[in-house]
Design an enzyme around this catalytic site. Structure first.
Site, PDB file in Angstrom:
ATOM      1  N   LYS A  40      27.584   4.476  40.660  1.00  0.00           N
ATOM      2  CA  LYS A  40      28.928   4.807  40.176  1.00  0.00           C
ATOM      3  C   LYS A  40      29.000   4.601  38.660  1.00  0.00           C
ATOM      4  O   LYS A  40      28.138   3.931  38.078  1.00  0.00           O
ATOM      5  CB  LYS A  40      29.964   3.941  40.897  1.00  0.00           C
ATOM      6  CG  LYS A  40      29.790   2.453  40.661  1.00  0.00           C
ATOM      7  CD  LYS A  40      30.729   1.637  41.545  1.00  0.00           C
ATOM      8  CE  LYS A  40      30.487   0.138  41.346  1.00  0.00           C
ATOM      9  NZ  LYS A  40      31.324  -0.684  42.223  1.00  0.00           N
ATOM     10  N   ARG A 138      42.032  -5.797  48.023  1.00  0.00           N
ATOM     11  CA  ARG A 138      42.009  -4.483  47.383  1.00  0.00           C
ATOM     12  C   ARG A 138      42.327  -3.462  48.470  1.00  0.00           C
ATOM     13  O   ARG A 138      43.428  -3.461  49.000  1.00  0.00           O
ATOM     14  CB  ARG A 138      40.640  -4.297  46.720  1.00  0.00           C
ATOM     15  CG  ARG A 138      40.620  -3.355  45.562  1.00  0.00           C
ATOM     16  CD  ARG A 138      39.354  -3.494  44.707  1.00  0.00           C
ATOM     17  NE  ARG A 138      38.090  -3.240  45.421  1.00  0.00           N
ATOM     18  CZ  ARG A 138      36.896  -3.226  44.842  1.00  0.00           C
ATOM     19  NH1 ARG A 138      36.778  -3.438  43.545  1.00  0.00           N
ATOM     20  NH2 ARG A 138      35.802  -3.002  45.527  1.00  0.00           N
ATOM     21  N   HIS A 172      33.682  -6.213  51.064  1.00  0.00           N
ATOM     22  CA  HIS A 172      33.194  -6.528  49.715  1.00  0.00           C
ATOM     23  C   HIS A 172      33.613  -7.947  49.369  1.00  0.00           C
ATOM     24  O   HIS A 172      34.769  -8.325  49.576  1.00  0.00           O
ATOM     25  CB  HIS A 172      33.796  -5.513  48.721  1.00  0.00           C
ATOM     26  CG  HIS A 172      33.163  -5.544  47.363  1.00  0.00           C
ATOM     27  ND1 HIS A 172      31.797  -5.463  47.162  1.00  0.00           N
ATOM     28  CD2 HIS A 172      33.703  -5.618  46.120  1.00  0.00           C
ATOM     29  CE1 HIS A 172      31.541  -5.494  45.858  1.00  0.00           C
ATOM     30  NE2 HIS A 172      32.679  -5.590  45.206  1.00  0.00           N
ATOM     31  N   ARG A 227      24.125  -3.390  48.976  1.00  0.00           N
ATOM     32  CA  ARG A 227      24.631  -2.422  47.995  1.00  0.00           C
ATOM     33  C   ARG A 227      24.556  -2.985  46.575  1.00  0.00           C
ATOM     34  O   ARG A 227      25.566  -3.145  45.907  1.00  0.00           O
ATOM     35  CB  ARG A 227      26.110  -2.096  48.268  1.00  0.00           C
ATOM     36  CG  ARG A 227      26.477  -1.713  49.677  1.00  0.00           C
ATOM     37  CD  ARG A 227      27.957  -1.321  49.735  1.00  0.00           C
ATOM     38  NE  ARG A 227      28.844  -2.343  49.229  1.00  0.00           N
ATOM     39  CZ  ARG A 227      29.474  -3.247  49.994  1.00  0.00           C
ATOM     40  NH1 ARG A 227      29.342  -3.233  51.309  1.00  0.00           N
ATOM     41  NH2 ARG A 227      30.264  -4.148  49.432  1.00  0.00           N
ATOM     42  N   TYR A 273      37.778  -2.384   7.270  1.00  0.00           N
ATOM     43  CA  TYR A 273      39.232  -2.324   7.451  1.00  0.00           C
ATOM     44  C   TYR A 273      39.868  -3.702   7.476  1.00  0.00           C
ATOM     45  O   TYR A 273      39.326  -4.633   8.092  1.00  0.00           O
ATOM     46  CB  TYR A 273      39.570  -1.646   8.777  1.00  0.00           C
ATOM     47  CG  TYR A 273      39.336  -0.160   8.806  1.00  0.00           C
ATOM     48  CD1 TYR A 273      40.027   0.700   7.949  1.00  0.00           C
ATOM     49  CD2 TYR A 273      38.427   0.385   9.708  1.00  0.00           C
ATOM     50  CE1 TYR A 273      39.803   2.067   7.993  1.00  0.00           C
ATOM     51  CE2 TYR A 273      38.209   1.751   9.758  1.00  0.00           C
ATOM     52  CZ  TYR A 273      38.894   2.591   8.892  1.00  0.00           C
ATOM     53  OH  TYR A 273      38.680   3.930   8.936  1.00  0.00           O
ATOM     54  N   CYS A 320      34.300  -0.391  12.946  1.00  0.00           N
ATOM     55  CA  CYS A 320      35.057   0.854  12.792  1.00  0.00           C
ATOM     56  C   CYS A 320      34.802   1.740  14.005  1.00  0.00           C
ATOM     57  O   CYS A 320      34.041   1.387  14.898  1.00  0.00           O
ATOM     58  CB  CYS A 320      34.630   1.590  11.530  1.00  0.00           C
ATOM     59  SG  CYS A 320      34.571   0.550  10.058  1.00  0.00           S
ATOM     60  N   MET A 321      35.414   2.935  14.012  1.00  0.00           N
ATOM     61  CA  MET A 321      35.193   3.832  15.141  1.00  0.00           C
ATOM     62  C   MET A 321      33.726   4.259  15.255  1.00  0.00           C
ATOM     63  O   MET A 321      33.170   4.324  16.348  1.00  0.00           O
ATOM     64  CB  MET A 321      36.096   5.071  15.029  1.00  0.00           C
ATOM     65  CG  MET A 321      36.010   5.962  16.253  1.00  0.00           C
ATOM     66  SD  MET A 321      36.972   7.474  16.117  1.00  0.00           S
ATOM     67  CE  MET A 321      38.634   6.857  16.189  1.00  0.00           C
ATOM     68  N   ASP A 322      33.106   4.533  14.102  1.00  0.00           N
ATOM     69  CA  ASP A 322      31.766   5.129  14.126  1.00  0.00           C
ATOM     70  C   ASP A 322      30.696   4.298  13.428  1.00  0.00           C
ATOM     71  O   ASP A 322      29.539   4.706  13.396  1.00  0.00           O
ATOM     72  CB  ASP A 322      31.815   6.510  13.463  1.00  0.00           C
ATOM     73  CG  ASP A 322      33.012   7.312  13.929  1.00  0.00           C
ATOM     74  OD1 ASP A 322      33.095   7.568  15.141  1.00  0.00           O
ATOM     75  OD2 ASP A 322      33.880   7.631  13.085  1.00  0.00           O
TER      76      ASP A 322
HETATM   77  C1  LIG Z   1      30.573  -1.824  42.552  1.00  0.00           C
HETATM   78  C2  LIG Z   1      30.386  -2.181  43.960  1.00  0.00           C
HETATM   79  C3  LIG Z   1      29.167  -2.736  44.402  1.00  0.00           C
HETATM   80  C4  LIG Z   1      28.072  -3.159  43.456  1.00  0.00           C
HETATM   81  O1  LIG Z   1      28.433  -4.320  42.768  1.00  0.00           O
HETATM   82  P1  LIG Z   1      27.379  -5.122  41.879  1.00  0.00           P
HETATM   83  O2  LIG Z   1      28.019  -6.401  41.565  1.00  0.00           O
HETATM   84  O3  LIG Z   1      27.131  -4.287  40.660  1.00  0.00           O
HETATM   85  O4  LIG Z   1      26.147  -5.247  42.683  1.00  0.00           O
HETATM   86  C5  LIG Z   1      28.998  -2.907  45.762  1.00  0.00           C
HETATM   87  N1  LIG Z   1      29.979  -2.602  46.635  1.00  0.00           N
HETATM   88  C6  LIG Z   1      31.171  -2.122  46.241  1.00  0.00           C
HETATM   89  C7  LIG Z   1      32.209  -1.820  47.254  1.00  0.00           C
HETATM   90  C8  LIG Z   1      31.419  -1.897  44.898  1.00  0.00           C
HETATM   91  O5  LIG Z   1      32.604  -1.424  44.515  1.00  0.00           O
END
Ligand SMILES: *Cc1c(COP(=O)(O)O)cnc(C)c1O
Length: 382
Positions: A40, A138, A172, A227, A273, A320-322
């Protein structure tokens, strides 16, 4: 000839380091435990497609994304392995889940019914994983201590809906990077939820809950799949895990910037700045072509350090921005065209701490305008 991508600021992505991390993490898992690679947020800023292609070649079982568009991007790039969307998908995009063959999380009975109808209309089956909220607060079916019969009933109803193939169930952890008691409370709730389904004759293929922290600290939670995200990219989730003998992770990204100019300035000169910095001694400042428009947090003005010629050099004045300026007074040999390392081994985590955030956020914020340059088998690939 210099590579044109490496003339200003660029991110080197070391796919060999990714492979090392993947293998090291895999080695921690028992046989048969599936590996879902988190890609992601553009693979935590590393570039979703090349990372996904590498993980596919390495034999990961599944890729996880946060929204349909991220899944579509991978499919368009030719990724054929299973993709799971861990975030909510608006029912208006239900057909796209089917079109791109994306597995969707479902977090309540109502949305599951809508997905069920969409799939039936298409004459297809939508694969889903049931999301359980065991304490993250969540999304998901909320599983409390005590009586959960009503929730269990709803989850069982999801499993019975036509048009859906319920392949898995997950939760999670909210605090697996430090709070063992809370993590075990969540895990126990999850096992209770699994048991409640089993008591109703429902046996799903994939139960999963562990992200990076759990992979590092809680093997008992691995179940059918893990995951991991940030550990794949070479970062630990907390102080404790850095000392683990286990995986020996290698940061995958090095963010680099080519010094645009080196300028001698007198004592008393103001910099950038707001004139927040005034030089205390005659100084040499390196102008770096990277700023908050490239994802560098402006809050790090006058705080962060970058690595030049193996030495840490402080950033002077506002970012700065850049652009931003680094003090190289103590490095007389530094000249325009030399390279400064901004994020990388030994830099990213310290910088994140200074910005009061975590490595995840810095990596995700590396801006799209920064070219990602991939390395594999020790060579730059195009
Ligand atoms: C982002 C996410 C993960 C991975 O989390 P890490 O801490 O980067 O390993 C796993 N499961 C869910 C549901 C997530 O949103």
């Amino acid at each position: 000839m210099l590579d044109r991508r490496e003339l200003r600021t660029w991110a080197e992505i070391d796919l060999d380091a990714l492979e090392h991390n993947y293998r090291a993490l895999r080695a921690m898992l028992p046989q048969g435990c599936r590996f879902a690679g988190l890609v992601k947020a553009d693979a935590y800023g590393h570039g979703a497609v090349p990372v996904a292609q590498k993980l596919e070649r390495l034999g990961a079982d599944l890729l996880a994304v946060a929204c349909v568009d991220e899944g579509e991007q991978l499919r368009r790039a030719g990724i054929s392995m299973p993709i799971l969307c861990l975030g909510q998908t608006h029912p208006a995009l239900g057909e796209e889940l089917l079109q791109w063959d994306i597995i969707q999380e479902v977090e309540d009975l109502d949305s599951a019914r809508v997905f069920s109808e969409i799939a039936q209309k298409q004459g297809k089956k939508l694969k889903v994983h049931i999301k359980v909220d065991t304490g993250m607060g969540r999304l998901g079916f909320r599983w409390e201590d005590g009586d959960n019969q009503a929730v269990a009933q709803e989850m069982a109803q999801v499993c019975a809906l036509p048009g859906l193939e319920v392949e898995g169930m997950f939760t999670h952890f909210a605090a697996a990077d430090g709070d063992e008691a809370y993590t075990m409370t969540q895990f126990t709730r999850f096992l209770d939820a699994r048991k409640a389904l089993e008591e109703r004759g429902i046996h799903l293929k994939i139960y999963h809950c562990g992200a990076s922290s759990a992979v590092l600290h809680y093997p008992c939670t691995y179940l059918d799949m893990v995951r991991p995200g940030i550990v794949l990219y070479g970062y630990y989730t907390d102080e404790d895990s850095r000392g683990l003998d286990g995986p020996g992770l290698i940061p995958v990204m090095r963010l680099k910037s080519r010094i645009a100019a080196v300028r001698a300035m007198p004592a008393g000169a103001k910099v950038s700045y707001g004139c927040t910095a005034e030089l205390k001694r005659p100084s040499r400042l390196a102008v770096l072509p990277i700023g908050y428009g490239d994802g560098l947090p402006r809050v790090l003005s006058n705080r962060m350090e970058v690595m030049i010629s193996g030495k840490l050099c402080p950033i002077v004045g506002r970012i700065c921005m850049d652009m931003c300026m680094a003090d190289v007074t103590d490095l007389p040999e530094v000249k325009p065209g030399d390279v400064a390392e901004i994020y990388g081994p030994g830099l990213t985590e310290q910088t994140a701490q200074l910005a009061d955030t975590i490595s995840y956020e810095l990596l995700c914020h590396v801006a799209p305008r920064i070219p990602r340059v991939y390395w594999e088998n020790g060579q730059r690939i195009s």
